[in-house]
Write a protein that holds these residues in place. Structure first.
Motif, PDB file in Angstrom:
ATOM      1  N   THR B   5      10.663  12.796  -0.550  1.00 17.16           N
ATOM      2  CA  THR B   5       8.863  13.679  -0.659  1.00 17.16           C
ATOM      3  C   THR B   5       8.518  12.978  -1.577  1.00 17.16           C
ATOM      4  O   THR B   5       7.340  12.335  -1.589  1.00 17.16           O
ATOM      5  CB  THR B   5       9.840  14.822  -0.525  1.00 17.16           C
ATOM      6  OG1 THR B   5      10.669  15.302   0.307  1.00 17.16           O
ATOM      7  CG2 THR B   5       8.489  15.998  -0.634  1.00 17.16           C
ATOM      8  N   LEU B   6       9.551  13.122  -3.094  1.00 16.31           N
ATOM      9  CA  LEU B   6       8.892  12.456  -4.149  1.00 16.31           C
ATOM     10  C   LEU B   6       8.172  11.384  -4.434  1.00 16.31           C
ATOM     11  O   LEU B   6       6.685  10.314  -4.378  1.00 16.31           O
ATOM     12  CB  LEU B   6       9.859  12.672  -5.246  1.00 16.31           C
ATOM     13  CG  LEU B   6       8.886  12.364  -7.007  1.00 16.31           C
ATOM     14  CD1 LEU B   6       7.975  13.487  -6.889  1.00 16.31           C
ATOM     15  CD2 LEU B   6       9.393  12.521  -7.982  1.00 16.31           C
ATOM     16  N   LYS B   7       8.257  10.253  -3.335  1.00 14.81           N
ATOM     17  CA  LYS B   7       8.577   8.562  -3.202  1.00 14.81           C
ATOM     18  C   LYS B   7       6.986   8.995  -2.125  1.00 14.81           C
ATOM     19  O   LYS B   7       5.870   8.227  -3.014  1.00 14.81           O
ATOM     20  CB  LYS B   7       9.732   8.169  -2.548  1.00 14.81           C
ATOM     21  CG  LYS B   7       9.575   6.455  -2.257  1.00 14.81           C
ATOM     22  CD  LYS B   7       8.675   5.834  -3.276  1.00 14.81           C
ATOM     23  CE  LYS B   7       8.539   4.422  -2.238  1.00 14.81           C
ATOM     24  NZ  LYS B   7       7.951   4.039  -1.145  1.00 14.81           N
ATOM     25  N   ILE B   8       7.295   9.254  -0.688  1.00 12.88           N
ATOM     26  CA  ILE B   8       6.046   9.768  -0.304  1.00 12.88           C
ATOM     27  C   ILE B   8       4.458  10.012  -1.113  1.00 12.88           C
ATOM     28  O   ILE B   8       4.354   9.199  -1.200  1.00 12.88           O
ATOM     29  CB  ILE B   8       6.093  10.991   1.241  1.00 12.88           C
ATOM     30  CG1 ILE B   8       7.858  10.181   1.436  1.00 12.88           C
ATOM     31  CG2 ILE B   8       4.967  10.583   1.945  1.00 12.88           C
ATOM     32  CD1 ILE B   8       7.613  10.889   3.002  1.00 12.88           C
ATOM     33  N   ASP B  11       3.225   8.075  -3.304  1.00  8.67           N
ATOM     34  CA  ASP B  11       2.170   6.401  -3.029  1.00  8.67           C
ATOM     35  C   ASP B  11       0.860   7.178  -2.181  1.00  8.67           C
ATOM     36  O   ASP B  11       0.498   6.414  -2.240  1.00  8.67           O
ATOM     37  CB  ASP B  11       3.262   6.251  -1.157  1.00  8.67           C
ATOM     38  CG  ASP B  11       4.591   5.075  -1.274  1.00  8.67           C
ATOM     39  OD1 ASP B  11       4.727   4.415  -2.479  1.00  8.67           O
ATOM     40  OD2 ASP B  11       5.180   5.714  -0.950  1.00  8.67           O
ATOM     41  N   LEU B  12       0.694   8.804  -1.827  1.00 10.33           N
ATOM     42  CA  LEU B  12      -0.193   9.383  -1.644  1.00 10.33           C
ATOM     43  C   LEU B  12      -1.001   9.495  -2.599  1.00 10.33           C
ATOM     44  O   LEU B  12      -2.247   8.566  -2.427  1.00 10.33           O
ATOM     45  CB  LEU B  12       0.553  10.478  -1.691  1.00 10.33           C
ATOM     46  CG  LEU B  12       0.701  10.354   0.119  1.00 10.33           C
ATOM     47  CD1 LEU B  12       0.698  12.317   0.084  1.00 10.33           C
ATOM     48  CD2 LEU B  12       0.787   9.933   1.287  1.00 10.33           C
ATOM     49  N   VAL B  13      -0.580   8.990  -3.665  1.00 10.36           N
ATOM     50  CA  VAL B  13      -0.833   8.757  -5.174  1.00 10.36           C
ATOM     51  C   VAL B  13      -1.910   7.539  -5.609  1.00 10.36           C
ATOM     52  O   VAL B  13      -2.995   7.811  -5.521  1.00 10.36           O
ATOM     53  CB  VAL B  13      -0.609   9.562  -6.424  1.00 10.36           C
ATOM     54  CG1 VAL B  13      -1.340   9.133  -8.040  1.00 10.36           C
ATOM     55  CG2 VAL B  13      -0.693  10.812  -6.615  1.00 10.36           C
ATOM     56  N   GLU B  14      -0.815   6.708  -5.199  1.00 11.76           N
ATOM     57  CA  GLU B  14      -1.469   5.258  -5.344  1.00 11.76           C
ATOM     58  C   GLU B  14      -2.774   4.429  -4.252  1.00 11.76           C
ATOM     59  O   GLU B  14      -3.426   4.358  -4.689  1.00 11.76           O
ATOM     60  CB  GLU B  14      -0.142   4.400  -5.186  1.00 11.76           C
ATOM     61  CG  GLU B  14      -0.659   2.374  -5.999  1.00 11.76           C
ATOM     62  CD  GLU B  14       0.451   1.845  -4.904  1.00 11.76           C
ATOM     63  OE1 GLU B  14       1.474   2.089  -5.420  1.00 11.76           O
ATOM     64  OE2 GLU B  14       0.313   0.474  -4.574  1.00 11.76           O
ATOM     65  N   TRP B  15      -1.992   5.092  -3.004  1.00 14.38           N
ATOM     66  CA  TRP B  15      -3.550   4.976  -2.481  1.00 14.38           C
ATOM     67  C   TRP B  15      -5.164   5.397  -2.160  1.00 14.38           C
ATOM     68  O   TRP B  15      -5.584   4.980  -2.265  1.00 14.38           O
ATOM     69  CB  TRP B  15      -3.000   5.234  -0.628  1.00 14.38           C
ATOM     70  CG  TRP B  15      -1.593   4.507  -0.008  1.00 14.38           C
ATOM     71  CD1 TRP B  15      -0.502   3.261  -1.159  1.00 14.38           C
ATOM     72  CD2 TRP B  15      -0.607   4.805   0.404  1.00 14.38           C
ATOM     73  NE1 TRP B  15       0.376   3.299  -0.237  1.00 14.38           N
ATOM     74  CE2 TRP B  15       0.467   4.076   0.833  1.00 14.38           C
ATOM     75  CE3 TRP B  15      -0.749   6.353   1.496  1.00 14.38           C
ATOM     76  CZ2 TRP B  15       1.681   4.396   1.221  1.00 14.38           C
ATOM     77  CZ3 TRP B  15       0.333   5.999   1.966  1.00 14.38           C
ATOM     78  CH2 TRP B  15       1.897   5.261   2.438  1.00 14.38           C
ATOM     79  N   TYR B  54      -5.671   2.595   4.979  1.00 10.70           N
ATOM     80  CA  TYR B  54      -4.150   3.739   5.180  1.00 10.70           C
ATOM     81  C   TYR B  54      -3.321   3.856   6.362  1.00 10.70           C
ATOM     82  O   TYR B  54      -1.934   3.695   5.497  1.00 10.70           O
ATOM     83  CB  TYR B  54      -4.350   4.901   5.425  1.00 10.70           C
ATOM     84  CG  TYR B  54      -5.657   6.050   3.853  1.00 10.70           C
ATOM     85  CD1 TYR B  54      -4.944   5.783   2.810  1.00 10.70           C
ATOM     86  CD2 TYR B  54      -6.373   7.030   3.975  1.00 10.70           C
ATOM     87  CE1 TYR B  54      -5.784   6.650   1.082  1.00 10.70           C
ATOM     88  CE2 TYR B  54      -6.853   7.268   3.117  1.00 10.70           C
ATOM     89  CZ  TYR B  54      -7.109   6.861   2.052  1.00 10.70           C
ATOM     90  OH  TYR B  54      -7.429   7.945   0.826  1.00 10.70           O
ATOM     91  N   VAL B  55      -3.474   3.224   7.543  1.00  9.71           N
ATOM     92  CA  VAL B  55      -2.516   2.247   8.434  1.00  9.71           C
ATOM     93  C   VAL B  55      -1.706   1.885   7.869  1.00  9.71           C
ATOM     94  O   VAL B  55      -1.053   1.712   8.139  1.00  9.71           O
ATOM     95  CB  VAL B  55      -3.673   3.062   9.283  1.00  9.71           C
ATOM     96  CG1 VAL B  55      -2.863   2.236  10.674  1.00  9.71           C
ATOM     97  CG2 VAL B  55      -4.201   4.283  10.780  1.00  9.71           C
ATOM     98  N   GLN B  56      -2.700   0.320   7.328  1.00 15.14           N
ATOM     99  CA  GLN B  56      -1.486  -0.583   6.950  1.00 15.14           C
ATOM    100  C   GLN B  56      -0.981   0.165   6.355  1.00 15.14           C
ATOM    101  O   GLN B  56       0.595  -0.676   5.915  1.00 15.14           O
ATOM    102  CB  GLN B  56      -2.885  -1.160   6.932  1.00 15.14           C
ATOM    103  CG  GLN B  56      -2.676  -2.827   5.908  1.00 15.14           C
ATOM    104  CD  GLN B  56      -3.259  -3.330   5.471  1.00 15.14           C
ATOM    105  OE1 GLN B  56      -4.009  -3.196   4.317  1.00 15.14           O
ATOM    106  NE2 GLN B  56      -3.921  -4.441   6.180  1.00 15.14           N
ATOM    107  N   GLN B  57      -0.643   0.784   4.958  1.00 15.16           N
ATOM    108  CA  GLN B  57       0.033   1.563   3.999  1.00 15.16           C
ATOM    109  C   GLN B  57       1.190   1.754   4.671  1.00 15.16           C
ATOM    110  O   GLN B  57       2.875   1.775   4.616  1.00 15.16           O
ATOM    111  CB  GLN B  57      -0.698   1.788   2.780  1.00 15.16           C
ATOM    112  CG  GLN B  57      -1.777   0.951   2.327  1.00 15.16           C
ATOM    113  CD  GLN B  57      -1.132  -0.024   1.428  1.00 15.16           C
ATOM    114  OE1 GLN B  57       0.432   0.142   1.018  1.00 15.16           O
ATOM    115  NE2 GLN B  57      -1.804  -1.271   1.299  1.00 15.16           N
ATOM    116  N   ILE B  58       0.684   2.387   5.533  1.00 15.98           N
ATOM    117  CA  ILE B  58       1.850   3.335   5.781  1.00 15.98           C
ATOM    118  C   ILE B  58       2.736   2.506   7.597  1.00 15.98           C
ATOM    119  O   ILE B  58       3.886   2.800   6.789  1.00 15.98           O
ATOM    120  CB  ILE B  58       0.969   4.693   6.744  1.00 15.98           C
ATOM    121  CG1 ILE B  58       0.302   5.554   6.352  1.00 15.98           C
ATOM    122  CG2 ILE B  58       1.897   5.803   7.557  1.00 15.98           C
ATOM    123  CD1 ILE B  58      -0.767   6.269   6.447  1.00 15.98           C
TER     124      ILE B  58
END
Lengths: 257, 257
Positions: B5-8, B11-15, B54-58
């Motif tokens: 979860t922390l990794k996700i 990633d959210l913070v970065e995006w 966002y879609v590309q990153q995910i």
């Protein structure tokens, strides 16, 4: 002019800036909160202290002026002759107490009942809007150009929540012609939105200190304000005010028949 | 946990941070604005570009995940099995277009239909709210403590303007029990207000991408969300959502009988 408007404007900027610093510094200090006309009409020690500060400054720099202040430290006005300062120390006290955000401090200055100059500070957003017909309007020192009126279908409308809820003065019908309504809980922030072109208008029941600064500044960019009789704000007691681009008033008026 | 979860969350913070920079940079660029379901349902080229980013990153970082995005660049979800990202590239597009302020970008992440973690960025206010039940909640990196519920009489309520106007689900009656209502035009900003304790609740008709981030983050501070049936948000289609401190839901429920 009997008064140097620019000098008054500079004083407003100085007083509001000092007040903004104070309020931000004391934002999380314990507050003394009491109610006035009802449980949702709040006043705090900081409202009172801020008004006292403004009254003191005005008395010192403009001893001949009269003062109409929300918290009662000004004068009992019998008429609007001469120089009058309308003072709202904390506009949006409910937001100040509950949100620690979305409140303003503001002063409007009038000469014989006509708008001279005003200033509104969005305290947390740190947006200082100042000016009038004579001096022009500046936001944080940058000049604003007159509003280029858009169709009311292409702009938002700030409303008083209770008036909107009951479709008072056909406000729901007016809203239906716009891009939608917003409710912020601070007349000062609503006027900032209107004067900077983020909303086409604002309709609410307003006391003299709620409308004085915004109406004075609005004069500098082509924003109008009317009461229900189509007169300019009378600044003697609470009245319904329709502020915004000219098309907002015309559309409001059509709905009243 | 099957997922870190922390990794996700990181990633959210970065995006979202990258998106915030982009949106602020292009705030005053000419926009291509078109309508969707009606004249007040807007979409811009920046909504679309942001969702595509966002879609590309995910897709790159979580190739097994499904995506539910407001602008349709994600997947057609048949169920909520596995990891699902709910993406709202610009929440409050009307405010984005008309005000250049008061809008958010947000993502909520769910595992088998249960909230994992979310992130909401108030783009102009530069407030980044992130977290969930497992990771706790941070506002711009500072941890938030669980909400200390106040009586609903001592807090504000965010509402959907149309529902409030027509007293849908007795919303005017609920509002009358509070300190008053506010209307911001952005579900993301409403959830920020609720999760940081500036409002006790928020009631509106919300699409999955409107509610997913706020509900996931809210779990970390004791904020609840229910649909009209008293279930948790179903995240399959637009539904009325009552979010806030537990007392908001109880008071809402009492009024429905």
């Amino acid at each position: 002019m009997a008064y140097e408007t620019l000098k008054i404007q500079q004083d407003l900027v100085e007083w509001l800036s000092l007040t903004g610093d104070q309020l931000r510094r004391h934002l999380h200090s314990p507050l003394e909160v009491t109610t006035k006309s009802g449980r949702n009409d709040l006043v705090t020690n900081l409202d009172k202290q801020t008004e006292q500060f403004y009254v003191q400054q005005i008395r010192q720099h403009y001893p001949e002026a009269h003062i109409c202040g929300e918290e009662g430290f000004g004068d009992q006005l019998t008429d609007l002759t001469g120089l009058v300062f309308f003072v709202d120390p904390i506009d949006g006290t409910m937001n100040f107490v509950r949100q620690k955000n979305n409140f303003a401090t503001m002063i409007g200055v009038y000469l014989d009942g006509q708008p001279l100059v005003g200033a509104i500070l969005d305290v947390i957003g740190e947006k200082l809007l100042v000016g009038g017909a004579e001096t022009g309007v500046q936001l944080n020192g940058y000049p604003l150009t007159p509003i280029a009126p858009a169709p009311i279908a292409e702009g938002l409308l700030g409303v008083n929540a209770m008036m909107y809820a009951h479709n008072g003065y056909h406000l729901q019908d007016l809203a239906a012609q716009t891009s939608g309504v917003r409710v912020t809980g601070s007349a000062g922030l609503e006027f900032i939105q209107v004067i900077t072109g983020q909303q086409n208008g604002y309709v609410s029941s307003l006391s003299p200190w709620d409308v004085a600064a915004g109406w004075a500044i609005g004069q500098g960019v082509g924003i109008e304000a009317h009461n229900l009789a189509g007169q300019q704000p009378q600044l003697r007691e609470r009245e319904v005010i329709i502020a915004g681009i000219p098309e907002i008033w015309r559309s409001f008026q059509k709905l009243q028949n």
